[in-house]
Design a protein around this motif. Sequence first.
Motif, mmCIF file in Angstrom:
data_model
loop_
_atom_site.group_PDB
_atom_site.id
_atom_site.type_symbol
_atom_site.label_atom_id
_atom_site.label_comp_id
_atom_site.label_asym_id
_atom_site.label_seq_id
_atom_site.Cartn_x
_atom_site.Cartn_y
_atom_site.Cartn_z
ATOM 1 N N ARG A 16 0.830 -1.222 0.000
ATOM 2 C CA ARG A 16 0.000 0.000 0.000
ATOM 3 C C ARG A 16 0.859 1.265 0.000
ATOM 4 N NH1 ARG A 16 -5.471 -0.364 0.761
ATOM 5 N NH2 ARG A 16 -6.309 -2.460 1.048
ATOM 6 N N LEU A 17 2.015 1.207 0.660
ATOM 7 C CA LEU A 17 2.939 2.349 0.594
ATOM 8 C C LEU A 17 3.428 2.529 -0.851
ATOM 9 C CD1 LEU A 17 5.117 1.770 3.822
ATOM 10 C CD2 LEU A 17 3.331 3.497 3.521
ATOM 11 N N MET A 18 3.747 1.400 -1.519
ATOM 12 C CA MET A 18 4.224 1.477 -2.917
ATOM 13 C C MET A 18 3.136 1.989 -3.849
ATOM 14 S SD MET A 18 7.396 0.966 -3.322
ATOM 15 C CE MET A 18 7.538 0.906 -5.099
ATOM 16 N N GLU A 19 1.896 1.613 -3.550
ATOM 17 C CA GLU A 19 0.762 2.039 -4.376
ATOM 18 C C GLU A 19 0.646 3.571 -4.402
ATOM 19 O OE1 GLU A 19 -3.427 1.362 -6.018
ATOM 20 O OE2 GLU A 19 -1.610 0.157 -6.022
ATOM 21 N N VAL A 20 0.982 4.213 -3.289
ATOM 22 C CA VAL A 20 0.961 5.686 -3.258
ATOM 23 C C VAL A 20 2.066 6.222 -4.170
ATOM 24 C CG1 VAL A 20 1.043 7.782 -1.834
ATOM 25 C CG2 VAL A 20 0.127 5.678 -0.862
ATOM 26 N N ARG A 21 3.271 5.651 -4.009
ATOM 27 C CA ARG A 21 4.410 6.152 -4.796
ATOM 28 C C ARG A 21 4.183 5.968 -6.295
ATOM 29 N NH1 ARG A 21 7.677 2.521 -0.680
ATOM 30 N NH2 ARG A 21 7.550 3.896 1.134
ATOM 31 N N ILE A 22 3.620 4.823 -6.678
ATOM 32 C CA ILE A 22 3.472 4.511 -8.104
ATOM 33 C C ILE A 22 2.254 5.194 -8.721
ATOM 34 C CG2 ILE A 22 3.081 2.624 -9.761
ATOM 35 C CD1 ILE A 22 4.627 0.817 -7.707
#
Length: 380
Positions: A257-263
């Motif tokens: 979910r943290l990566m989903e924000v970045r991407i």
Amino acid sequence: MNDRAGEYKINLTGDLRYKSFLPKPLPPNPHIELDEDAILLLSKANRSLGILEGISRHIPDNDLFVSMYVRKEALLSSQIEGTQATLDDILDPNIEGNTNKNVADVINYIKASQYAKKRLNDLPICNRLLKETHEVLMLDVRGGEKNPGEFRSSQNWIGPQGSTLNDARYVPPNVEDMKEAMSELEKFLNNEDDMDPLIKAGLAHYQFETIHPFLDGNGRIGRLLITLFLMEKQILSQETLYISYFLKRNRVEYYDRLMEVRIKGNYEQWIKFFLLAIYETAEDAIATIEKIDKLHNTNYKAVEKTGRAAKTIKKVFEYLESNPIIDIKKTSAELGISFNAASNAVKKLIELNILKQTESSQRNRVFVYEEYLKIMRKDT
């Protein structure tokens, strides 16, 4: 890639060329849009925090309970980072002589948490506070060679063991961008705005983990930041809320979910996950406090009926609530009572089924407040 949260930036040239993430300052633009589910979660999380704050103020000897809770959180937060230790290890009465590297990690987290809470009396949440807390966290433990108390002066990356800058799962901002991003995060944390503190805490945690300003210990400082922020905003008066167990249980989803924000720039899905973590953690803490309160009342009544020795037995019983694993020698020294008085009180507490002896060795007998520990051991 959606650039609402930031963008990848090329560093260096030739064979040394790599991309690092450059996060945009908070708050997000466009602003966070909460759907019905998120609004409901926000209201449930705030309500549960209100109940938790109310009942934690009324439990007998709140400080004892909080000191146990801080130890449990320290353990869970350290376990996320791979520390192999149990709650019983942390509560060992002879911990000074039995400290190994895993236990030392947890003890440092406890010290860092206590240090930061005290420091909040003099400082707002700022980079100075985070650096000082990091220094306490990393002192003389694994990673202690990685600039304790200082932001990194080299590039770091996140990925499986053996990964490089080029095949890492995530590469945080380069050193210059990191310093700028931490300065922006400090402003965001201290800006007066009308954003709900829980949403602000969730965004700040995401941003801190994304910036990854230290060479080691980012996860633990980032999780501590949540509690400190809620205390600074006076939503909590004590460290009774910890989301490390929720994050440990949902570790893969947490990182995804943290990566989903970045991407994708999708802050909304992260905020929902974060609010669910707060809500479930608060509910869990409420249930724990209720069980401990009930246990305290039952056993306290039994202790009060012990006649002439009740005063000493009560003293030892109260000591048990912050030290549920004891030996007689240390207990007598800590409470300023004779060895015999402590020994007699322990005997009485065994008769009352409050204490159990663990080791058969007569020389260094250890006693456990098993029912209390059972409640606190949950999820560790």
